[in-house]
Design an enzyme around this catalytic site. Structure first.
Site, PDB file in Angstrom:
ATOM      1  N   HIS A  17      31.208 -23.159  20.774  1.00 48.45           N
ATOM      2  CA  HIS A  17      31.014 -21.740  21.139  1.00 48.45           C
ATOM      3  C   HIS A  17      30.223 -21.015  20.046  1.00 48.45           C
ATOM      4  CE1 HIS A  17      35.041 -22.212  23.435  1.00 48.45           C
ATOM      5  NE2 HIS A  17      34.117 -22.081  24.349  1.00 48.45           N
ATOM      6  N   LYS A  41      44.700 -17.587  35.559  1.00 49.56           N
ATOM      7  CA  LYS A  41      44.562 -18.666  34.572  1.00 49.56           C
ATOM      8  C   LYS A  41      45.702 -18.655  33.578  1.00 49.56           C
ATOM      9  CE  LYS A  41      39.824 -20.193  33.843  1.00 49.56           C
ATOM     10  NZ  LYS A  41      38.706 -20.212  32.893  1.00 49.56           N
ATOM     11  N   ARG A  90      26.915 -28.672  28.851  1.00 50.24           N
ATOM     12  CA  ARG A  90      27.136 -29.834  28.001  1.00 50.24           C
ATOM     13  C   ARG A  90      26.664 -31.082  28.750  1.00 50.24           C
ATOM     14  NH1 ARG A  90      32.991 -27.593  26.933  1.00 50.24           N
ATOM     15  NH2 ARG A  90      32.394 -26.871  28.992  1.00 50.24           N
ATOM     16  N   SER A 128      37.347 -26.668  24.624  1.00 50.18           N
ATOM     17  CA  SER A 128      38.635 -26.107  24.195  1.00 50.18           C
ATOM     18  C   SER A 128      39.783 -26.994  24.682  1.00 50.18           C
ATOM     19  CB  SER A 128      38.818 -24.695  24.749  1.00 50.18           C
ATOM     20  OG  SER A 128      37.824 -23.847  24.255  1.00 50.18           O
TER      21      SER A 128
HETATM   22  P1  ADP Z   1      35.190 -20.857  30.746  1.00 49.26           P
HETATM   23  O1  ADP Z   1      36.655 -20.897  31.021  1.00 49.26           O
HETATM   24  O2  ADP Z   1      34.508 -19.613  31.225  1.00 49.26           O
HETATM   25  O3  ADP Z   1      34.406 -22.103  31.115  1.00 49.26           O
HETATM   26  P2  ADP Z   1      34.891 -21.648  27.960  1.00 49.26           P
HETATM   27  O4  ADP Z   1      35.394 -20.879  26.806  1.00 49.26           O
HETATM   28  O5  ADP Z   1      35.445 -23.005  28.180  1.00 49.26           O
HETATM   29  O6  ADP Z   1      35.122 -20.670  29.180  1.00 49.26           O
HETATM   30  O7  ADP Z   1      33.312 -21.774  27.886  1.00 49.26           O
HETATM   31  C1  ADP Z   1      32.473 -20.658  27.858  1.00 49.26           C
HETATM   32  C2  ADP Z   1      31.035 -21.112  27.946  1.00 49.26           C
HETATM   33  O8  ADP Z   1      30.714 -21.863  26.784  1.00 49.26           O
HETATM   34  C3  ADP Z   1      30.716 -22.037  29.132  1.00 49.26           C
HETATM   35  O9  ADP Z   1      29.415 -21.732  29.610  1.00 49.26           O
HETATM   36  C4  ADP Z   1      30.752 -23.413  28.527  1.00 49.26           C
HETATM   37  O10 ADP Z   1      29.919 -24.318  29.247  1.00 49.26           O
HETATM   38  C5  ADP Z   1      30.176 -23.112  27.146  1.00 49.26           C
HETATM   39  N1  ADP Z   1      30.592 -24.112  26.163  1.00 49.26           N
HETATM   40  C6  ADP Z   1      31.844 -24.463  25.797  1.00 49.26           C
HETATM   41  N2  ADP Z   1      31.830 -25.432  24.860  1.00 49.26           N
HETATM   42  C7  ADP Z   1      30.513 -25.704  24.631  1.00 49.26           C
HETATM   43  C8  ADP Z   1      29.822 -26.635  23.794  1.00 49.26           C
HETATM   44  N3  ADP Z   1      30.476 -27.511  23.040  1.00 49.26           N
HETATM   45  N4  ADP Z   1      28.460 -26.626  23.834  1.00 49.26           N
HETATM   46  C9  ADP Z   1      27.797 -25.766  24.649  1.00 49.26           C
HETATM   47  N5  ADP Z   1      28.389 -24.875  25.464  1.00 49.26           N
HETATM   48  C10 ADP Z   1      29.730 -24.850  25.453  1.00 49.26           C
END
Ligand code: ADP
Length: 161
Positions: A17, A41, A90, A128
């Site tokens: 992030h 959620k 990803r 996460s």
């Molecule tokens: P959500 O529940 O909205 O998917 P996340 O916090 O898991 O929330 O992810 C938010 C955004 O960050 C998403 O677009 C996800 O694809 C991106 N993201 C999460 N981890 C990575 C990573 N390691 N590299 C690139 N983008 C990421």
């Protein structure tokens, strides 16, 4: 002013992030980090905890704003004059979900565009959920999250055990 929003759960914040935020911040005059709160959620960290982590780890970036989003991202965007939603991709596995979200958001508001940034190859495996899984089994998460987030995860999972 060219504004973008990077929405997510950040449950918890990872190096993936942070990399997205650092790169995204260069593309906009202001990048809003929209911390999602969705009653459907189940989160590991509260909204306040997730916001605090972001504030702590992103204080070096001056053109970002961290806010809670308790509504549809497109509605938030419209109200705050934001034209672009930024999301990360990803692996191929992200594609289907992200396509669905972007298409739905486009149906909801044709004026808000979703753009994608490819993951930094160093973090292409990082999510996460995987971090929580490792933390729950007492594994080493120091390569995946900042030290302070790691501490908070340890406390959270010790409380649960
Ligand atoms: P959500 O529940 O909205 O998917 P996340 O916090 O898991 O929330 O992810 C938010 C955004 O960050 C998403 O677009 C996800 O694809 C991106 N993201 C999460 N981890 C990575 C990573 N390691 N590299 C690139 N983008 C990421």
């Amino acid at each position: 002013m060219n504004k973008g929003i990077y929405p997510g759960s950040f449950d918890p914040l990872t190096f993936g992030h942070i990399d997205m935020i650092e790169r995204g911040a260069k593309m906009f005059d202001e990048l809003i980090i929209g911390v999602a709160y969705n009653q459907q959620k189940k989160y590991c960290f509260t909204l306040e905890e997730r916001i605090a982590m972001l504030k702590e780890e992103c204080s070096h970036m001056k053109n970002i704003k961290i806010v809670a989003v308790r509504k549809l991202t497109v509605d938030f965007a419209k109200e705050h004059g934001v034209d672009v939603i930024l999301r990360g991709l990803r692996a191929v596995t992200d594609f289907e979900y992200e396509l669905q979200m972007a298409s739905t958001n486009r149906k909801l508001d044709v004026n808000v565009e979703t753009i994608f940034m490819m993951t930094n190859i160093n973090y292409s495996f990082l999510s996460s959920s995987i971090v929580k899984e490792i933390a729950s089994l007492n594994g080493d998460i120091s390569k995946f999250v900042p030290p302070k987030v790691g501490e908070k995860l340890k406390i959270k999972f010790n409380q649960k055990n």
